[in-house]
Design a protein around this motif. Structure first.
Motif, PDB file in Angstrom:
ATOM      1  N   GLU A   2       0.827  -1.206   0.000  1.00  0.00           N
ATOM      2  CA  GLU A   2       0.000   0.000   0.000  1.00  0.00           C
ATOM      3  C   GLU A   2       0.869   1.266   0.000  1.00  0.00           C
ATOM      4  OE1 GLU A   2      -2.377  -0.572   3.438  1.00  0.00           O
ATOM      5  OE2 GLU A   2      -3.914  -1.767   2.401  1.00  0.00           O
ATOM      6  N   MET A   3       2.017   1.192   0.710  1.00  0.00           N
ATOM      7  CA  MET A   3       2.922   2.337   0.728  1.00  0.00           C
ATOM      8  C   MET A   3       3.504   2.595  -0.662  1.00  0.00           C
ATOM      9  SD  MET A   3       4.878   1.653   4.358  1.00  0.00           S
ATOM     10  CE  MET A   3       6.023   3.021   4.132  1.00  0.00           C
ATOM     11  N   VAL A   4       3.840   1.486  -1.357  1.00  0.00           N
ATOM     12  CA  VAL A   4       4.346   1.643  -2.729  1.00  0.00           C
ATOM     13  C   VAL A   4       3.279   2.273  -3.610  1.00  0.00           C
ATOM     14  CG1 VAL A   4       5.096   0.410  -4.793  1.00  0.00           C
ATOM     15  CG2 VAL A   4       6.015  -0.224  -2.547  1.00  0.00           C
ATOM     16  N   ARG A   5       2.036   1.837  -3.416  1.00  0.00           N
ATOM     17  CA  ARG A   5       0.936   2.349  -4.238  1.00  0.00           C
ATOM     18  C   ARG A   5       0.631   3.810  -3.931  1.00  0.00           C
ATOM     19  NH1 ARG A   5      -4.743   0.120  -2.633  1.00  0.00           N
ATOM     20  NH2 ARG A   5      -4.246   1.625  -0.977  1.00  0.00           N
ATOM     21  N   ASP A   6       0.606   4.150  -2.628  1.00  0.00           N
ATOM     22  CA  ASP A   6       0.111   5.476  -2.241  1.00  0.00           C
ATOM     23  C   ASP A   6       1.205   6.518  -2.030  1.00  0.00           C
ATOM     24  OD1 ASP A   6      -2.431   4.353  -2.272  1.00  0.00           O
ATOM     25  OD2 ASP A   6      -2.362   3.842  -0.127  1.00  0.00           O
ATOM     26  N   LEU A   7       2.414   6.084  -1.617  1.00  0.00           N
ATOM     27  CA  LEU A   7       3.416   7.057  -1.191  1.00  0.00           C
ATOM     28  C   LEU A   7       4.692   7.056  -2.031  1.00  0.00           C
ATOM     29  CD1 LEU A   7       3.086   6.558   2.695  1.00  0.00           C
ATOM     30  CD2 LEU A   7       2.034   8.338   1.264  1.00  0.00           C
ATOM     31  N   SER A   8       5.255   5.858  -2.191  1.00  0.00           N
ATOM     32  CA  SER A   8       6.606   5.834  -2.774  1.00  0.00           C
ATOM     33  C   SER A   8       6.650   5.412  -4.227  1.00  0.00           C
ATOM     34  CB  SER A   8       7.496   4.894  -1.951  1.00  0.00           C
ATOM     35  OG  SER A   8       6.952   3.576  -1.993  1.00  0.00           O
ATOM     36  N   GLY A   9       5.503   5.401  -4.879  1.00  0.00           N
ATOM     37  CA  GLY A   9       5.471   4.955  -6.265  1.00  0.00           C
ATOM     38  C   GLY A   9       6.369   5.777  -7.169  1.00  0.00           C
ATOM     39  N   GLU A  10       6.499   7.112  -6.916  1.00  0.00           N
ATOM     40  CA  GLU A  10       7.296   7.986  -7.767  1.00  0.00           C
ATOM     41  C   GLU A  10       8.713   8.200  -7.230  1.00  0.00           C
ATOM     42  OE1 GLU A  10       6.189   8.894 -10.618  1.00  0.00           O
ATOM     43  OE2 GLU A  10       4.208   8.023 -10.241  1.00  0.00           O
ATOM     44  N   ASN A  11       8.922   7.755  -5.975  1.00  0.00           N
ATOM     45  CA  ASN A  11      10.246   7.907  -5.356  1.00  0.00           C
ATOM     46  C   ASN A  11      10.997   6.580  -5.480  1.00  0.00           C
ATOM     47  OD1 ASN A  11      12.451   8.104  -3.583  1.00  0.00           O
ATOM     48  ND2 ASN A  11      11.354   9.565  -2.260  1.00  0.00           N
ATOM     49  N   LYS A  12      11.963   6.563  -6.405  1.00  0.00           N
ATOM     50  CA  LYS A  12      12.657   5.309  -6.718  1.00  0.00           C
ATOM     51  C   LYS A  12      13.357   4.725  -5.494  1.00  0.00           C
ATOM     52  CE  LYS A  12      16.037   3.286  -9.850  1.00  0.00           C
ATOM     53  NZ  LYS A  12      16.985   3.529 -10.964  1.00  0.00           N
ATOM     54  N   GLU A  13      14.023   5.537  -4.726  1.00  0.00           N
ATOM     55  CA  GLU A  13      14.779   5.051  -3.568  1.00  0.00           C
ATOM     56  C   GLU A  13      13.842   4.452  -2.523  1.00  0.00           C
ATOM     57  OE1 GLU A  13      17.833   6.748  -0.129  1.00  0.00           O
ATOM     58  OE2 GLU A  13      17.323   7.997  -1.873  1.00  0.00           O
ATOM     59  N   LYS A  14      12.758   5.169  -2.197  1.00  0.00           N
ATOM     60  CA  LYS A  14      11.799   4.655  -1.225  1.00  0.00           C
ATOM     61  C   LYS A  14      11.082   3.411  -1.762  1.00  0.00           C
ATOM     62  CE  LYS A  14      11.948   7.404   2.358  1.00  0.00           C
ATOM     63  NZ  LYS A  14      12.188   6.852   3.733  1.00  0.00           N
ATOM     64  N   ARG A  15      10.740   3.482  -3.056  1.00  0.00           N
ATOM     65  CA  ARG A  15      10.037   2.352  -3.655  1.00  0.00           C
ATOM     66  C   ARG A  15      10.887   1.075  -3.581  1.00  0.00           C
ATOM     67  NH1 ARG A  15       9.464   4.183  -8.558  1.00  0.00           N
ATOM     68  NH2 ARG A  15      11.163   2.959  -9.485  1.00  0.00           N
ATOM     69  N   ASN A  16      12.154   1.185  -3.907  1.00  0.00           N
ATOM     70  CA  ASN A  16      13.047   0.008  -3.847  1.00  0.00           C
ATOM     71  C   ASN A  16      13.200  -0.498  -2.413  1.00  0.00           C
ATOM     72  OD1 ASN A  16      13.442   0.074  -6.592  1.00  0.00           O
ATOM     73  ND2 ASN A  16      15.344   1.268  -6.483  1.00  0.00           N
ATOM     74  N   GLU A  17      13.252   0.409  -1.470  1.00  0.00           N
ATOM     75  CA  GLU A  17      13.355   0.016  -0.054  1.00  0.00           C
ATOM     76  C   GLU A  17      12.123  -0.756   0.379  1.00  0.00           C
ATOM     77  OE1 GLU A  17      13.507   2.134   4.348  1.00  0.00           O
ATOM     78  OE2 GLU A  17      14.060   3.298   2.565  1.00  0.00           O
ATOM     79  N   HIS A  18      10.946  -0.226  -0.022  1.00  0.00           N
ATOM     80  CA  HIS A  18       9.706  -0.904   0.359  1.00  0.00           C
ATOM     81  C   HIS A  18       9.558  -2.250  -0.365  1.00  0.00           C
ATOM     82  CE1 HIS A  18       7.879   3.296   1.380  1.00  0.00           C
ATOM     83  NE2 HIS A  18       8.737   2.867   2.301  1.00  0.00           N
ATOM     84  N   LEU A  19       9.934  -2.281  -1.641  1.00  0.00           N
ATOM     85  CA  LEU A  19       9.864  -3.548  -2.390  1.00  0.00           C
ATOM     86  C   LEU A  19      10.837  -4.577  -1.832  1.00  0.00           C
ATOM     87  CD1 LEU A  19       9.566  -2.248  -6.065  1.00  0.00           C
ATOM     88  CD2 LEU A  19       7.789  -3.323  -4.682  1.00  0.00           C
ATOM     89  N   SER A  20      11.978  -4.108  -1.332  1.00  0.00           N
ATOM     90  CA  SER A  20      12.958  -5.019  -0.721  1.00  0.00           C
ATOM     91  C   SER A  20      12.363  -5.700   0.515  1.00  0.00           C
ATOM     92  CB  SER A  20      14.219  -4.248  -0.350  1.00  0.00           C
ATOM     93  OG  SER A  20      15.151  -5.101   0.271  1.00  0.00           O
TER      94      SER A  20
END
Length: 466
Positions: free
Chosen positions: A270-288
């Motif tokens: 949900e964080m990837v969808r709502d918050l970090s989808g456009e932030n590559k660094e945050k998105r990769n952290e959350h996906l990790s």
């Protein structure tokens, strides 16, 4: 009447019928043997008795003269209470000079003896004496004296009045049969009642067990065989209770261990969808994090499947030469992050050339699970020791932690499925408590020795020897 009462009554009636039929069969058999076949048995036994006596006389006469034979035969006749005569081929009866015997044998009897012994050495037959109108059992054979002279031995014994004897026996046996049948019916009824009570109770208790009451206790009612059955059922009930407890523990543990990673996965997705989808660094952290938690679920499911395969005996071994030092070094690479980030220390004491003949992947799994268990439960110093030595032609592998140890009454339970010694471990324990059960099954599959040495407050030493 309740269903249980109907069953008890039905069993009583069946057992009573079986006892009654069995008793009547025994009485019928006795009736046939003692009454119907009485005459045949009596005549057969009488003939056998005279033959045995005749053979004895025949052997003894070979050492006697004709006069001594006469004396011997007179004595045997008196002792056995039957008529015994010896005569030559001219019909002259042997008798002593001092006490000549009256000839209670007529010419027709002598001729009958000549006839029956014409082509054989002995004969058993029956005839009727007309003078006395009675049936007689007769035996004839040839005998020889010490000089080789041939004589004819003739023995006869009256057969009792079988009809009157049989009538007496029938009357007595009828009375005995009626009394025996009556007593048997009464005894069978009470015996059936005595037997059915524990059987019905066992049936009722079995129904309780089937309904889920694992505390149900079976009672054999004092009968050894039923007591053995009751003991077996009590054991089965105990095992079912343990299985049910394990099932509940499994559901509880699996639910807990599945819920945590699933919650994390959902939250970070949900964080990837709502918050970090456009932030590559945050998105990769959350996906990790999502990937790590997915790996954790995969590891959990893999453990459960591995244990199921081993307990179903469908797992096989692919043995080869395995260097334990190589496996330990490989496993420690997976735990290197704990040394770097959490301050864990792994101490190794490994002798050279510690090679075993085993399945590489399964021994890897054993070492990994033992090391993971030690990491989860080691003490505040976060130290885990791995020691590999050679002793008595075998390789001894040990994983030693510095944790709280295991109480003596719980040591045997640590190898059970889904068992956890407690919640006071230093890290969040991964899995459902089946790691050590997998270890046990793999080592048993290899025929290895294994165990754990532990003392409360002084850590634990898990080991295996191959």
């Amino acid at each position: 009447m309740t269903h249980s009462g109907k069953n008890e009554q039905s069993i009583k009636i069946r057992m009573w019928k079986y006892f009654a039929v069995f008793t009547m069969l025994i009485l019928c058999l006795l009736w046939i043997l003692q009454i119907i076949l009485f005459g045949t048995f009596y005549k057969t036994m009488k003939g056998r008795e005279m033959r045995e006596s005749g053979n004895e006389i025949k052997v003894s006469c070979k050492t006697l003269s004709s006069e001594h034979i006469a004396e011997y035969i007179e004595r045997k006749s008196f002792e056995q209470g039957i008529s015994i005569y010896a005569f030559d081929k001219d019909g002259n009866v042997l008798s002593t000079r001092k006490h000549p015997r009256p000839e209670w044998i007529n010419d027709s009897e002598k001729n009958e003896v000549y006839k029956v012994l014409e082509n054989r050495e002995e004969a058993i037959y029956r005839h009727t004496e007309q003078n006395f109108k009675m049936n007689v059992a007769s035996y004839a054979t040839k005998i020889y004296d010490a000089d080789g002279n041939e004589f004819y031995l003739y023995m006869k014994s009256p057969l009792l009045a079988l009809n009157s004897t049989a009538k007496i026996l029938r009357t007595q046996f009828f009375i005995v049969s009626v009394l025996s049948l009556a007593i048997a019916l009464v005894l069978s009824y009470f015996t059936a009642k005595r037997f059915t009570q524990p059987i019905v109770k066992i049936t009722e208790t079995a129904n309780e067990l089937a309904a889920g009451n694992y505390d149900a206790h079976f009672d054999g009612g004092g009968f050894r065989e039923i007591e053995d059955l009751a003991d077996t059922l009590n054991f089965a009930s105990s095992e079912l209770k343990k299985t049910d407890e394990l099932r509940r523990d499994l559901l509880s543990n699996v639910s807990h261990d599945l819920k945590t990673p699933l919650t994390i996965i959902k939250s970070y997705a949900e964080m990837v969808r709502d918050l970090s989808g456009e932030n590559k660094e945050k998105r990769n952290e959350h996906l990790s994090v999502i990937i790590d938690e997915t790996d954790r679920l995969t590891y959990l499911v893999g453990d459960i499947l591995d244990l199921s395969k081993m307990e179903a005996n469908i797992d096989t071994l692919e043995r080869e030469k395995v260097d334990l030092k190589e496996i330990v070094n490989s496993v420690l690479k997976n735990f290197a992050v704990l040394e770097q980030n959490e301050g864990y220390e792994f101490i190794t004491e490994i002798e050279p050339d510690c090679v075993i003949f085993a399945d590489y992947s399964k021994i890897y799994q054993v070492v990994y699970n033992l090391l993971n268990n030690a990491v989860n439960y080691t003490g505040d110093d976060k130290t885990v020791k791995i020691r590999i030595t050679q002793t008595g032609g075998k390789v001894l592998f040990e994983v030693i932690d510095t944790g709280d140890g295991i109480a003596p009454d719980k040591i045997d339970k640590v190898w059970d499925r889904y068992y956890k010694t407690g919640k006071n471990h230093k890290r969040g324990v991964n899995g459902t408590g089946i790691g050590l059960s997998i270890v046990k099954n793999i080592l048993i599959l290899h025929g290895a020795e294994y165990g754990v040495k532990s003392e409360v407050g002084h850590g634990s030493d898990f080991w295996f020897k191959m």
